[in-house]
Each structure stands twice: as structure tokens, then as C-alpha cells.
Design a protein around this motif. Sequence first.
Motif, PDB file in Angstrom:
ATOM      1  N   ASP A  62       0.812  -1.207   0.000  1.00  0.00           N
ATOM      2  CA  ASP A  62       0.000   0.000   0.000  1.00  0.00           C
ATOM      3  C   ASP A  62       0.853   1.270   0.000  1.00  0.00           C
ATOM      4  N   VAL A  63       2.000   1.239   0.679  1.00  0.00           N
ATOM      5  CA  VAL A  63       2.881   2.411   0.699  1.00  0.00           C
ATOM      6  C   VAL A  63       3.441   2.672  -0.699  1.00  0.00           C
ATOM      7  N   ALA A  64       3.865   1.621  -1.383  1.00  0.00           N
ATOM      8  CA  ALA A  64       4.401   1.765  -2.738  1.00  0.00           C
ATOM      9  C   ALA A  64       3.325   2.280  -3.692  1.00  0.00           C
ATOM     10  N   LEU A  65       2.106   1.789  -3.536  1.00  0.00           N
ATOM     11  CA  LEU A  65       1.019   2.247  -4.397  1.00  0.00           C
ATOM     12  C   LEU A  65       0.659   3.699  -4.131  1.00  0.00           C
ATOM     13  N   ARG A  66       0.746   4.129  -2.898  1.00  0.00           N
ATOM     14  CA  ARG A  66       0.481   5.541  -2.592  1.00  0.00           C
ATOM     15  C   ARG A  66       1.541   6.438  -3.221  1.00  0.00           C
ATOM     16  N   LYS A  67       2.785   5.997  -3.171  1.00  0.00           N
ATOM     17  CA  LYS A  67       3.855   6.772  -3.804  1.00  0.00           C
ATOM     18  C   LYS A  67       3.669   6.804  -5.318  1.00  0.00           C
ATOM     19  N   ALA A  68       3.235   5.696  -5.884  1.00  0.00           N
ATOM     20  CA  ALA A  68       2.956   5.661  -7.321  1.00  0.00           C
ATOM     21  C   ALA A  68       1.782   6.579  -7.645  1.00  0.00           C
ATOM     22  N   GLY A  69       0.843   6.671  -6.741  1.00  0.00           N
ATOM     23  CA  GLY A  69      -0.301   7.559  -6.931  1.00  0.00           C
ATOM     24  C   GLY A  69       0.096   9.015  -7.028  1.00  0.00           C
ATOM     25  N   ILE A  70       1.110   9.410  -6.261  1.00  0.00           N
ATOM     26  CA  ILE A  70       1.596  10.792  -6.340  1.00  0.00           C
ATOM     27  C   ILE A  70       2.150  11.079  -7.723  1.00  0.00           C
ATOM     28  N   ALA A  71       2.945  10.147  -8.249  1.00  0.00           N
ATOM     29  CA  ALA A  71       3.490  10.318  -9.601  1.00  0.00           C
ATOM     30  C   ALA A  71       2.368  10.331 -10.640  1.00  0.00           C
ATOM     31  N   LEU A  72       1.384   9.478 -10.455  1.00  0.00           N
ATOM     32  CA  LEU A  72       0.257   9.434 -11.382  1.00  0.00           C
ATOM     33  C   LEU A  72      -0.544  10.740 -11.349  1.00  0.00           C
ATOM     34  N   LEU A  73      -0.778  11.263 -10.167  1.00  0.00           N
ATOM     35  CA  LEU A  73      -1.490  12.534 -10.048  1.00  0.00           C
ATOM     36  C   LEU A  73      -0.743  13.650 -10.772  1.00  0.00           C
TER      37      LEU A  73
END
Length: 74
Positions: free
Chosen positions: A40-51
Motif C-alpha cells: 500500500d505504501v508503494a502504491l500511494r507513492k505511485a499515486g503521487i506520480a500518477l497525479l
Amino acid sequence: MSKFVSEDTFSSYVTEDFNWRLKEISDLRKVTSTVGGGYDVALRKAGIALLYAHWEGYVKFVGEAYVSTSPSGK
């Protein structure tokens, strides 16, 4: 869109682009809330890049669409 279009057509064109970007972000958010095991932490960090990528892409898309659809932007 190389010619001048109506405001409604331009608006629907931009809204359609926004909607698929929002859906992709929402899908990642759903996955992040259901995954476990430390991912979940890795996906949240990926979410920042996606945003950021979607924000940058959306601004570029709307700007280019506006310029290419205006009467003087031939």
C-alpha cells in the motif's frame, strides 16, 4: 480538432479527457485501499506520480485543444 468547434463540443471533448484521467486515479485508489502486505505504501507513492502526470497531461491537453480549436489558432 483542427477547426473551430462550438463551446459544447469543446467542453465535451475536455470533459471526456478529464473523466478517463479521474477513473484511472480512482482505480488506483481502490486498489491501494484493498491491497496489503506493505504494498500500500508503494502504491500511494505511485499515486503521487500518477497525479502529477495526469495534472501535467491535462493542462497540456486542454491548452493544445483550446489553441487548435480557436478561430485564430489555425
